[in-house]
Scaffold this active site. Structure first.
Site, PDB file in Angstrom:
ATOM      1  N   GLU A   1       0.839  -1.196   0.000  1.00 19.72           N
ATOM      2  CA  GLU A   1       0.000   0.000   0.000  1.00 19.72           C
ATOM      3  C   GLU A   1       0.874   1.246   0.000  1.00 19.72           C
ATOM      4  O   GLU A   1       0.587   2.232  -0.665  1.00 19.72           O
ATOM      5  CB  GLU A   1      -0.934   0.008   1.221  1.00 19.72           C
TER       6      GLU A   1
ATOM      7  N   HIS B   1      -9.142  -4.921  11.181  1.00 21.50           N
ATOM      8  CA  HIS B   1      -9.811  -4.749   9.884  1.00 21.50           C
ATOM      9  C   HIS B   1     -11.150  -4.029   9.993  1.00 21.50           C
ATOM     10  O   HIS B   1     -11.963  -4.115   9.089  1.00 21.50           O
ATOM     11  CB  HIS B   1     -10.051  -6.125   9.234  1.00 21.50           C
TER      12      HIS B   1
END
Lengths: 431, 473
Positions: free
Chosen positions: B204, B273
């Protein structure tokens, strides 16, 4: 962008073009792995554990193999394990495979929300763990159930965690399979990729600062080596000569992204070691003896202050990434059958049979016992509940462990919540 | 003992699926591991394996049945020594949501809802503020509305902008061959090819930087994060590079990049998450932050984001991807950034929310209506710049305000709204502004704890009861 390529070049400057990696085989394709260079077993040199890192350079492009096609051990990397140890290894394999099978099916029945198998990759965790000391600190990725099983972690604790039931030592706070056991020197698995690699290096540096004798080992997938964390880990490991082993499990697939998306079209993952000045080994990950021998080499080296090692285990992810994945949409089903390095469990079994220390009947018996043990333990764990069955974790636990001590605002929140629940359930709380 | 075979969930967010095929029939004996059926969802086809042994006593859901809810008993299995013909489903345990029975609410303005005051004082009840059109001004009357999932609406927005402007491309993990981890980029690879729909290495940090650089270099990248939880390592590029390019170059350079992906809690994906980054990004000058609720806004605002000259953080929600809402069938449905939307009008209390919280606010409003309380629900849609005008206008009308946010309470969008109300319209407030947020803990994985840690409509109603002084406890 399309119009730019359709038009003739405005000048005589050469046009650039972009390369996007594409795997060799897609669903339905005929698979041919003859382009992979698989050297004969036993031909790779074994340098001394205390050698200079650069002496390992040729091994970064080679493939260390011990078990030959004749099912015999060959060459200087043969760890010369006694038959009893080999049978123990085989037994761990059987248990891991039986465990994976049952947990996978349990997910399909809604007993848990998620599971990940390690089929085909058992050696990279079981055999590696057996080469480490039992208190060496392990920073695993999510497919290292074999490490826990090799270390004798009770199956019921694993299942309790997967079911997130009232026996779950992690109190329902972690995703299934994200085990954690301080007692078994097994660091909490992270859901974010590769963060464990610099943590392992940091832990190893701390061990060295404390003049302790324990080393650290970490596991990371080949796909995740693209993360910046991996770069930081390698840099720190080499700069501080950290007593750490960085295991790269090259199983060819990161969900649907083939290893080419992490750079495999250009060089090996073991060769990453060269740029950092780490010792590097590239190993047949489906050869349990080669896995054991290479991990032992790196552990001995680290323990003798010889420095860190990066090991690429070349293997194949025989199943889907997880229970949420269906690999038939992106890769050829033939790949698994055609994989030229075979299956680690079969290879070890045949080796033992070739040694005259094992036979098919005993194997069948062992597989049956392993399946029975898992079945029995699963039923035992189910007494603690499965996912979605009732209130497994006492309400108050939600507020605990956010900090070392419960701070005032969480204490207030908890008291308020408990008060509200008392009002709501005057008959008694569903604790 | 007879065993109920239930429709399995292939993932925690799956709610229903198609029973594509039965591979066994009544009377067949099955062993653990036998594949007994094939189940299809919009994401994948999966084989349903038996875990117990026995004989198929009865098949309750025929093959080809669509929209079979997870947990529905699809077959009965007779165990050892049981007569398969004796076994039948004792009771169907299907949980069918009760359809809300709107429409029959006694809706006389000013009557029965003015709680906290004596009937004699009822005449001083304020008249409802002048009606503002609920429909978005950009949609002409009589436009055909098409039911579309949020997932498809986002895809359509990207496809339309990519057709229009060849500088636009998508990059991220699994966006090409896999069609996106949550299938949002479905079909884009086929239409635009691998050079405009680009799979990236797993970094990322790396591809947020590549996207930022590509935007500085004159392209219009859409950077997909598999979830914003994975984008924390990329925040340096978003905050330190993308958000500051225009300012620090003295207005010479732009960074028109869209960072998009799911944000907030899904179902049972654990603490790492399940986080809402809305407040994080909304605190950064230089960023546009959008968090839509329904399909029309998802489409219209994503198109606006792609067209925007500023870097945009576009926060989606996994649980909303599969929900369908009407989308106007227009040539170009682009909506204005920075404008809140009144989802439901009411004169008694204002409920402000965004993203998945809007659904919870609307549910609470329906329940409250049955008790005679008319709530006005405001969807912020854009978190930065924040449309405080619409919020304060509604507050002036209702004098009571509750903020609903699927996220933590501290330094939240909710606390920002509270501050704005107090600073700007203290005299309009008949009660303190309250916030309904998640518990202030990392989200637990366990289903029971997760449910208790997240906001729900009952908590919203409780807060409304307090600001309207209807609290009975």
């Amino acid at each position: 962008m399309t119009s730019a390529s359709d038009e003739p070049a405005a000048s005589n400057k050469p046009q650039l073009s972009l390369h996007v990696p594409e795997p060799k085989y897609r669903p339905g394709d005929q698979v041919d792995f003859s382009h992979l260079s698989i050297p004969p077993a036993g031909e790779q040199p074994r340098p001394d554990e205390a050698c200079e890192a650069k002496e390992t350079a040729p091994l970064c492009h080679d493939l260390i193999r011990v078990l030959g096609d004749d099912n015999r051990a060959h060459g200087p990397w043969d760890p010369k394990l006694d038959p009893e140890t080999l049978r123990t290894m085989l037994r761990h394999f059987a248990l891991v495979r039986a465990f994976d099978e049952r947990m996978f099916r349990g997910q399909r029945q809604g007993k848990t929300s998620f599971y990940m198998k390690c089929t085909g990759e058992e050696a990279t965790s079981v055999s590696a763990a057996m080469a480490l000391a039992s208190d060496d600190m392990v920073f695993p990725s999510y497919r290292q159930q074999g490490v826990l099983i090799a270390r004798g972690y009770p199956l019921i604790e694993m299942i309790n965690q997967i079911y997130s039931n009232k026996g779950d030592k992690l109190k329902g706070r972690q995703l299934p399979i994200m085990y954690s056991s301080r007692e078994h020197s097994f660091f909490s698995i992270s859901g974010n990729l590769a963060t464990q690699t610099p943590q392992a290096v940091g832990w190893a540096m701390a061990s060295a600062i404390k003049n302790d004798s324990r080393i650290a080992a970490t596991w990371v997938g080949e796909g995740s080596t693209a993360e910046g964390d991996f770069h930081s880990a390698c840099t720190f490991a080499t700069v501080y000569n950290a007593p750490v082993i960085i295991n790269v499990i090259n199983n060819q697939w990161a969900i649907s992204s083939f290893s080419g998306f992490a750079g495999a079209e250009r060089t090996t993952f073991a060769a990453r070691a060269l740029g950092y000045g780490l010792a590097g080994l590239r190993v047949d990950g489906n050869d349990p003896l080669a896995v054991y021998a290479s991990q032992k080499w790196a552990a001995d080296r680290a323990r003798a202050n010889g420095g860190p090692t990066l090991i690429e285990y070349f293997t194949y992810r025989a199943e889907g990434h997880s229970t949420s994945d269906d690999p038939s949409g992106y890769r050829s089903a033939q790949e698994r059958e055609e994989w030229p390095l075979g299956d680690p469990v079969m290879r070890l079994k045949r080796h033992l049979i070739a040694l005259g220390e094992w036979d098919e009947e005993r194997q069948e018996e062992m597989d049956r016992e392993a399946a029975e043990e898992v079945k029995r333990t699963t039923k035992e764990a189910e007494k603690n509940g499965i996912l979605g069955h009732g209130l497994h974790h006492p309400f108050r636990t939600m507020f605990e462990d956010v900090f070392e001590e419960l701070p005032w605002h969480l204490k207030e929140q908890a008291e308020q919540a408990i008060h509200e629940r008392k009002t709501k359930f005057p008959e008694g709380l569903p604790e | 003992m007879a065993v109920e075979l239930k429709m399995p969930a292939l993932s925690p967010t799956m709610e229903e699926g198609t029973l594509a095929k039965w591979l066994v029939k009544k009377g067949d004996t099955i062993e653990p591991g036998d594949i007994i059926a094939e189940i299809e969802t919009d994401k994948a086809t999966m084989e349903f394996e038996a875990i117990d042994e026995g004989t198929i006593a009865e098949i309750l859901v025929e093959e080809g049945a669509e929209n079979v809810a997870v947990g529905t008993v699809i077959a009965m299995l007779a165990g050892e020594g049981e007569d398969a013909s004796e076994v039948s489903a004792a009771s169907s345990s299907k949980d069918v949501a009760e359809p809300s029975s709107g429409g029959d609410v006694d809706d006389v303005p000013g009557e029965g809802k003015d709680t906290g005051r004596e009937p004699a004082e009822a005449e001083i009840t304020k008249k409802a503020a002048a009606k503002k059109p609920v429909a978005d001004p950009a949609i002409p009357e009589g436009t055909n509305m098409v039911s579309t999932s949020v997932r498809e609406a986002l895809r359509d927005a990207m496809a339309e902008e990519m057709r229009k402007d060849e500088r636009v491309f998508v990059m991220g993990e699994e966006v090409a061959q896999y069609q996106g981890a949550y299938k949002v980029t479905q079909g884009l690879l086929d239409e635009f090819g691998p050079k405009r729909v680009i799979d990236t290495p797993i970094t990322e940090y790396g591809f947020a930087g590549i996207g930022t650089g590509a935007a500085m270099g004159g392209l219009r990248p859409i950077v997909e994060f598999m979830t914003f939880n994975f984008a924390m390592q990329a925040i340096d590029h978003i905050v330190n590079s993308a958000a500051k390019t225009n300012y620090m170059s003295g207005g010479q350079m732009r960074c028109p990049v869209v960072f998009r992906g799911p944000n907030g809690a899904a179902s049972r994906v654990g603490a790492q998450h399940s986080q809402n980054y809305g407040p994080w990004y909304a605190s950064v000058p230089g960023l546009i932050v959008i968090a839509p609720y329904d399909s029309a806004d998802a489409k219209g605002l994503l198109k606006a984001a792609i067209q925007c000259e500023d870097p945009v953080v576009f926060l989606e929600n996994e649980l909303l991807y599969g929900r369908s809402f009407d989308v106007p069938d227009l040539e170009d449905h682009t909506l204005p950034i920075g404008q809140a939307r009144i989802m439901r009008e009411g004169g008694d209390v204002t409920i402000v929310s965004y993203s998945i919280g809007v659904g919870i606010a609307l549910e609470a409003a329906e329940k409250l209506a049955k008790e005679g309380v008319e709530a006005e629900v405001v969807d912020l849609r854009t978190l930065r710049p924040l449309d405080k005008h619409t919020v304060l206008e509604s507050l002036a009308k209702t004098n009571r305000l509750v903020v609903v946010e699927e996220g933590w309470p501290t330094c939240s969008i909710a606390s920002e709204i509270q501050a704005i109300c107090m600073e700007d319209r203290f005299d309009d407030l008949d009660a303190p502004v309250l916030r309904v947020t998640n518990e202030d803990v990392p989200l637990p994985y366990a289903a029971n704890l997760e449910k208790m840690a997240l906001i729900d409509s009952d908590r919203v109603i409780e807060a409304v009861n307090r600001v309207t002084y209807r609290n009975r406890n």
